[in-house]
Design a protein around this motif. Structure first.
Motif, PDB file in Angstrom:
ATOM      1  N   ILE A 327      42.079 -80.054  -4.726  1.00 27.17           N
ATOM      2  CA  ILE A 327      41.611 -79.133  -3.694  1.00 27.17           C
ATOM      3  C   ILE A 327      40.819 -79.893  -2.634  1.00 27.17           C
ATOM      4  O   ILE A 327      40.953 -79.636  -1.425  1.00 27.17           O
ATOM      5  N   GLY A 328      39.989 -80.844  -3.075  1.00 26.21           N
ATOM      6  CA  GLY A 328      39.226 -81.649  -2.130  1.00 26.21           C
ATOM      7  C   GLY A 328      40.132 -82.426  -1.191  1.00 26.21           C
ATOM      8  O   GLY A 328      39.872 -82.502   0.014  1.00 26.21           O
ATOM      9  N   ALA A 329      41.207 -83.004  -1.738  1.00 24.77           N
ATOM     10  CA  ALA A 329      42.155 -83.746  -0.908  1.00 24.77           C
ATOM     11  C   ALA A 329      42.842 -82.825   0.096  1.00 24.77           C
ATOM     12  O   ALA A 329      43.042 -83.190   1.265  1.00 24.77           O
ATOM     13  N   ILE A 330      43.192 -81.615  -0.349  1.00 24.95           N
ATOM     14  CA  ILE A 330      43.845 -80.662   0.549  1.00 24.95           C
ATOM     15  C   ILE A 330      42.875 -80.178   1.619  1.00 24.95           C
ATOM     16  O   ILE A 330      43.253 -79.977   2.787  1.00 24.95           O
ATOM     17  N   VAL A 331      41.597 -79.983   1.249  1.00 23.67           N
ATOM     18  CA  VAL A 331      40.577 -79.585   2.227  1.00 23.67           C
ATOM     19  C   VAL A 331      40.459 -80.637   3.324  1.00 23.67           C
ATOM     20  O   VAL A 331      40.470 -80.322   4.523  1.00 23.67           O
ATOM     21  N   MET A 332      40.342 -81.903   2.933  1.00 21.85           N
ATOM     22  CA  MET A 332      40.206 -82.973   3.916  1.00 21.85           C
ATOM     23  C   MET A 332      41.464 -83.116   4.768  1.00 21.85           C
ATOM     24  O   MET A 332      41.389 -83.336   5.987  1.00 21.85           O
ATOM     25  N   ALA A 333      42.632 -82.979   4.146  1.00 17.17           N
ATOM     26  CA  ALA A 333      43.886 -83.059   4.901  1.00 17.17           C
ATOM     27  C   ALA A 333      44.021 -81.877   5.852  1.00 17.17           C
ATOM     28  O   ALA A 333      44.534 -82.022   6.971  1.00 17.17           O
TER      29      ALA A 333
END
Length: 373
Positions: A327-333
């Motif tokens: 989720i963190g990676a998707i938030v940043m992306a």
């Protein structure tokens, strides 16, 4: 983070007149987040055991270059190259773990040395041509291709729909079972209304993404690989003895050692896993770019570490989830994609992403202080 993701999605959807949630943009967003998400899962475990790994970015870039050389210069087939790269990555991670666990070198120093070594190794590997173009269609399909459709009904990819439905059912089952287990042992859980809202929200997001991608080209191989990594690592961290030992070491290494856990062994396993995922990340990135370049891997480690912290991993160790890292990676992306669509300058993009990372860590610190009080 689910609330933050919802706010980001709604905000950019409104500001871009719906362009943010277009099928093409969502597909590109997930594909561009894939190699960072894979790294974020591995670095989350490293942070859980109270260490850090700065070498993963250039290790990924270097192994991607090695893969390109084996494919284009040596002439090895894809089904041999990929296992070789994954094994090399695992051994690189194990060596770093050995330096940390057995030799006693601080992880920051050991991995900083790796950062420098792998940076030089990339330059050496690409010294002659600078950029190694990959023309192998099978390898390039890993980062750019889509899964085949069993059947198309009205232009909808049936296999993608089935995968999406399976993901929703698996998530609901896992969430309910996890909540019931916590209640059984009298652990603190969120209230039932909040839990139901979370189930509905996450299921809706998965369902919506599945639907719009099924009407586009379906799920890409990158998304499928990312899903498999999440599935495997979620199972390992929540259902196995190894997973419990990892969190025990992160919570209190001294207590874990006194209870009979081999802390050095766990440390080496986690770093070996990190090396394996770095290799996979390098394969995904090199395949997506269809080339190995001298700058591959630049800032990958910082993006992955940021994604892990935004996803809820604790700087104090012992706390973190695989799903949170994704989720963190998707938030940043999503932040990067939305700001690109709005034409925000790169300088402001870095500042905004840095502010989000700082807020995530501040939230973690405040939460721990409140819990200890």
């Amino acid at each position: 983070m689910y609330i933050a993701l919802l706010v980001i999605i709604v905000t950019f959807t409104v500001l871009t007149d719906g362009l943010f949630l277009s099928s093409r943009n969502i597909s590109n967003l997930l594909d561009s987040a894939g190699y960072i998400a894979v790294l974020a899962v591995g670095v989350m475990l490293v942070i859980v055991i109270r260490h850090i790994d700065l070498s993963i970015g250039f290790l990924a870039g270097f192994l991607g270059a090695i893969g390109a050389i084996l494919l284009m210069h040596v002439g090895l087939p894809v089904y041999i190259v990929i296992p070789i790269i994954l094994i090399l990555g695992m051994f690189a991670g194990l060596f770093t773990g050995f330096l940390v666990a057995k030799v006693g070198i601080p992880a920051f120093v050991a991995t900083l040395a790796g950062w420098l070594i792998y940076r030089g190794a990339i330059l050496q590997a690409t010294e002659r041509s600078g950029t190694i173009i990959i023309t192998d269609p099978t390898f390039n399909a890993i980062g750019n291709g889509y899964i085949p459709s069993l059947l198309e009904v009205g232009g909808v990819h049936l296999l993608s729909v089935l995968i999406g439905v399976a993901a929703i059912l698996l998530y609901i089952y896992s969430a309910i079972k996890n909540r019931n287990n916590k209640m059984k042992y009298q652990f603190e859980v969120v209230s039932r209304p909040i839990f139901l809202i979370q189930l509905v929200f996450v299921s809706s997001i998965i369902g919506y993404i599945t639907w719009i991608l099924s009407n586009y080209n379906g799920f890409s191989w990158t998304v499928v690989i990312m899903f498999l990594v999440v599935l495997i690592y979620h199972f390992v961290t929540t259902k196995t003895v190894l997973g419990r030992h990892i969190y025990a070491v992160g919570s209190n290494p001294e207590a874990a050692h006194l209870s009979g856990i081999n802390v050095a062994k766990i440390t080496m396993i986690v770093f070996g896993s990190m090396g394996l995922l770095s290799a996979l990340s390098g394969i995904l990135f090199t395949s997506r770019l269809q080339a190995a370049t001298t700058t591959a891997g630049t800032l990958f480690e910082l993006d992955a570490i940021a994604a892990a912290y935004v996803g809820g991993v604790s700087a104090a160790g012992g706390v973190g989830k695989v799903t949170g890292a994704i989720i963190g990676a998707i938030v940043m992306a999503s932040l990067t994609s939305g700001m690109n669509l709005l034409g925000v300058g790169i300088a402001y993009q870095y500042m905004i992403r840095g502010a989000v990372l700082a807020l995530a860590v501040i939230f973690d610190v405040m939460t721990r202080r409140k819990a200890s009080a």
